[in-house]
Design a protein around this motif. Structure first.
Motif, short mmCIF file in Angstrom:
data_model
loop_
_atom_site.label_atom_id
_atom_site.label_comp_id
_atom_site.label_asym_id
_atom_site.label_seq_id
_atom_site.Cartn_x
_atom_site.Cartn_y
_atom_site.Cartn_z
N SER A 16 0.83 -1.21 0.00
CA SER A 16 0.00 0.00 0.00
C SER A 16 0.86 1.26 0.00
N THR A 36 -5.11 -3.71 4.32
CA THR A 36 -5.87 -3.56 3.08
C THR A 36 -6.86 -4.71 2.98
N ASP A 72 -3.77 -2.48 -5.70
CA ASP A 72 -3.12 -2.83 -4.44
C ASP A 72 -4.00 -3.89 -3.78
#
Ligand SMILES: Nc1nc2c(ncn2[C@@H]2O[C@H](COP(=O)(O)OP(=O)(O)OP(=O)(O)O)[C@@H](O)[C@H]2O)c(=O)[nH]1
Ligand SMILES: [Mg+2]
Length: 362
Positions: A16, A36, A72
């Motif tokens: 990230s 994430t 991502d």
């Protein structure tokens, strides 16, 4: 149609952080694993000095760079292919990407937990790669069942397809990624359709922390060279901080210089992405825009035109092709024309990196 790079790696590898540096999208970065959860997507304009030089000839026109997309993805852990961690969900998110960026942790920081205990990039690479292969094994085994049924049917080519697929599958089971295998022509279309993860081009991104290249990143570079891939060294946190703090391109350059970096790692990463995906950039100056476009190597002129406008592919008559350096040296299209240096290219012309193209359509 854009080109998309999916970022994979263990939790806390810095995916990230690097994504933020690339996109300035402000994805959440935290010092605990699995920060994430939903994949972040970002579109990154590709800065290209060639576009700048071309745009200088047309001060009245807007400059439009080409772009790459980045995704991502949540950190992968051992057992991800069986649903461990965030498991299957993100493995399906990377199914659609064109290339994989494998972010490898090469920085030691006691404040940032390492899921496997200590910094050991080759072990980490092997964990992630095993999960990707296991996922392929699962997908390819499902396809094999379909091929077995087809082999019993009337299609005379079906048994050969099954045999070819099984050879690929056996090699994957032994740990050989599809990108390192010769794909038999009988199953080329099937590989394209199934899009297995280990068939995608892959680049290692060694996240080295603040002090630059180190023993860990050198191991990654050696590993990459041995397996015929590229490794890019990035100081993740610094690049992310620079991207956030710099208000302008000049400011960004000044920060980089301050840190002793001649060029941002991100620029190198984008170029490596272009190489891995075998992409070329061409330029146009139609209407109010001077613009860069990205296509795969081996794209014909009409198909390249189709990127600009779907009509262009069908109505294509010819392309006037200029060499960017020559055009810039000549100072104008007119001067280049008078010098007889504009090439008229037909339907079969394959676009080259750096071409400036004027499409003529019916
Ligand atoms: N010291 C140091 N820390 C870094 C660097 N890059 C990232 N970090 C830190 O490492 C932690 C994890 O970074 P993230 O970018 O969230 O990692 P991730 O790979 O996205 O992790 P998940 O989303 O959990 O898979 C954060 O605290 C970052 O600030 C670096 O270059 N040096
Ligand atoms: Mg993350």
């Amino acid at each position: 149609m854009g080109f998309t790079c999916g970022m994979v790696g263990l939790p806390n590898a810095g995916k990230s952080t690097i994504f933020n540096a690339l996109s300035g999208a402000g994805a959440r970065v935290e010092a605990y694993p699995f920060c994430t959860i939903e994949a972040n997507m970002g579109t990154v304009p590709v800065s290209d000095e060639r576009l700048d030089r071309l745009a200088a000839l047309f001060p009245e026109k807007r400059k439009v760079p080409t772009h790459l997309e980045f995704i991502d993805i949540a950190g992968l852990v051992q057992g991800a292919s069986e649903g461990e961690g965030m498991g299957n969900q993100f493995l399906s998110e990377i199914r659609s990407v064109d290339a994989i960026l494998h972010v490898v942790r090469c920085f030691a920081d006691p404040n940032v937990a390492h899921v496997a205990g200590d910094v050991d990039p080759i072990r980490d690479i092997e964990i992630v790669e095993t999960e990707l292969l296991l996922k392929d094994l699962e997908t390819m085994t499902r396809v094999r069942e379909r091929l077995i049924r087809e082999a019993k049917g009337p299609d005379r080519r079906a048994p050969a397809r099954l045999a070819a697929w099984e050879r690929l599958l056996d090699a994957v089971a032994e740990g050989v990624p599809l990108r390192d295998q010769e794909i038999p022509h009988e199953v080329e279309d099937l590989v394209r359709e199934v899009s297995p993860l280990s068939a995608k081009p892959l680049i290692y991104v060694a996240n080295v922390g603040d002090s630059g290249e180190n023993a860990h990143s050198r191991r990654v570079a050696e590993y990459a060279a041995r397996t015929g891939k590229e490794a890019i060294v990035i100081r993740g946190r610094i690049e992310a901080e620079i991207a956030e703090a710099a208000g302008s391109e000049e400011e960004r350059r000044a920060f980089l210089t301050e840190w002793g970096l001649s060029e941002s790692g991100l620029a190198r990463l984008i170029r490596a992405g272009y190489r891995a995906l075998e992409l070329v950039t061409f330029f146009t100056f139609e209407g109010p825009e001077v613009r860069a476009w990205t296509v795969r190597e081996g794209t014909t002129a009409p198909r390249a035109g189709g990127r600009i406008h779907s009509d262009f592919a069908e109505r294509f008559v010819l392309a006037e092709v200029m060499d960017l350096d020559e055009l810039v040296a000549a100072g104008s299209e007119q001067a280049l024309r008078e010098a007889g240096r504009i090439t008229r290219a037909g339907h079969d012309y394959l676009v080259r990196d750096g071409d400036v193209i004027h499409f003529i359509c019916a």
